[in-house]
Design a protein around this motif. Structure first.
Motif, short mmCIF file in Angstrom:
data_model
loop_
_atom_site.label_atom_id
_atom_site.label_comp_id
_atom_site.label_asym_id
_atom_site.label_seq_id
_atom_site.Cartn_x
_atom_site.Cartn_y
_atom_site.Cartn_z
N LYS A 161 28.80 20.13 -6.84
CA LYS A 161 27.91 19.55 -7.86
C LYS A 161 28.59 18.41 -8.60
CE LYS A 161 25.47 22.30 -10.51
NZ LYS A 161 24.08 21.86 -10.29
N ASP A 167 21.31 15.04 -9.81
CA ASP A 167 21.21 16.36 -10.39
C ASP A 167 20.90 17.38 -9.30
OD1 ASP A 167 21.69 15.51 -12.99
OD2 ASP A 167 19.57 15.10 -13.38
N THR A 168 21.72 18.41 -9.20
CA THR A 168 21.51 19.47 -8.22
C THR A 168 21.38 20.81 -8.95
OG1 THR A 168 23.91 19.68 -7.91
CG2 THR A 168 22.70 18.29 -6.34
N VAL A 169 20.75 21.77 -8.29
CA VAL A 169 20.54 23.09 -8.91
C VAL A 169 20.95 24.18 -7.93
CG1 VAL A 169 18.68 22.30 -10.41
CG2 VAL A 169 18.13 23.17 -8.14
N TYR A 170 21.46 25.28 -8.47
CA TYR A 170 21.75 26.45 -7.65
C TYR A 170 20.47 27.24 -7.40
CZ TYR A 170 26.80 25.97 -8.49
OH TYR A 170 28.09 25.53 -8.54
N ASN A 183 17.54 18.89 -3.52
CA ASN A 183 18.55 18.97 -4.59
C ASN A 183 19.07 20.39 -4.81
OD1 ASN A 183 16.22 20.04 -5.78
ND2 ASN A 183 16.80 19.31 -7.82
N GLU A 184 18.65 21.32 -3.97
CA GLU A 184 19.12 22.69 -4.09
C GLU A 184 20.47 22.89 -3.40
OE1 GLU A 184 14.65 24.73 -3.85
OE2 GLU A 184 16.18 25.20 -2.34
#
Length: 249
Positions: A161, A167-170, A183-184
């Motif tokens: 990340k 912007d990335t997300v878990y 973006n995951e």
């Protein structure tokens, strides 16, 4: 180097004790364990604040709820701390960071040299691959591990990340109807049997995949890394350190 081993009666504690016998300049001078009924070659105390043995560094392989007592003893005796425990809360991480402003403390999601080599590789390739590859992390551990995802999975994921500008997300596992968004960063935890530890990072593109994988065959790799961290931390007065500092020293 005289080590106070918190969690000496646990699985990792016992491996550390055996690994220390192979180090010329390290001994376990005392242990902390409230539950163990085993006998050791050094004094064992039920609580950290009851320890009256002189040591050079505190090595922790226990549970996150021991953090406050560890920091109190470290502050009282001006001792460096090596934290090998995972699963700290956000508030505890803030407390660790604040403690490092005046005292020496080491924290890493994984003590294996191999994992930390992979982590450094991820720093260099993640941003380049992100545009055309989906990223997934799979971690496997024994059925008694308390925290999920593992501290190592989060270590690797946080590195990915940080390397990516977008912007990335878990996403921790998936169920039902769930079309993947680019973006995951998928994180999947598997628990079973006596698996010591496996971590796999998958970069899945169109027509090809790139996989980085680390398998811990023995817990000794974590013990050796922890003892090397103790060697590194001996004499340090303040600052927050991790395995990168050990590898580059």
């Amino acid at each position: 180097m005289r080590i106070l081993l918190n969690g000496c009666g646990g699985k990792m504690g016992k491996v550390v004790i055996e690994a220390a016998k192979k180090f010329d300049n390290a001994i376990i001078a005392a242990g902390i364990d409230n539950f163990t009924k085993d006998s050791f070659d050094f004094p064992v105390f039920k609580t950290i604040d009851s320890c009256n043995v002189s040591v050079d560094v505190i090595l922790d392989f226990s549970r996150p709820d021991a953090l406050e007592d560890i920091l109190k003893l470290a502050e009282k005796n001006n001792l460096p701390v090596v934290l090998c425990t995972t699963g700290f809360s956000d508030d505890q991480i803030e407390k660790i960071n604040a403690f490092s402003k005046e005292h020496a403390i080491f924290r890493s999601g994984n003590m294996s040299i191999g994992i930390n080599v992979i982590n450094n590789i991820l720093k260099n390739i993640s941003a380049f691959l992100y545009e055309n590859y989906d990223i997934e992390i799979i971690e496997k551990h024994h059925n008694q591990k308390v925290d999920a995802p593992s501290g190592t999975a989060l270590l690797l994921g946080d590195t990915i990340k940080a390397a990516i500008k977008a912007d990335t997300v878990y996403v921790n596992g998936r169920e039902g109807i769930h079309k993947r968004e680019h973006n995951e960063i998928g994180v999947h935890a598997i628990r079973g049997g006596s698996i010591v530890g496996e971590h796999e990072i998958i970069f899945a593109g169109q027509g090809e995949t790139i996989e980085l994988k680390h398998t811990a065959i023995s817990r000794e790799v974590f013990a050796v890394g922890a003892l090397k961290a103790c060697e590194f931390m001996q004499g340090k007065s303040k600052g927050l350190y991790n395995m990168d500092n050990v590898l580059n020293s």
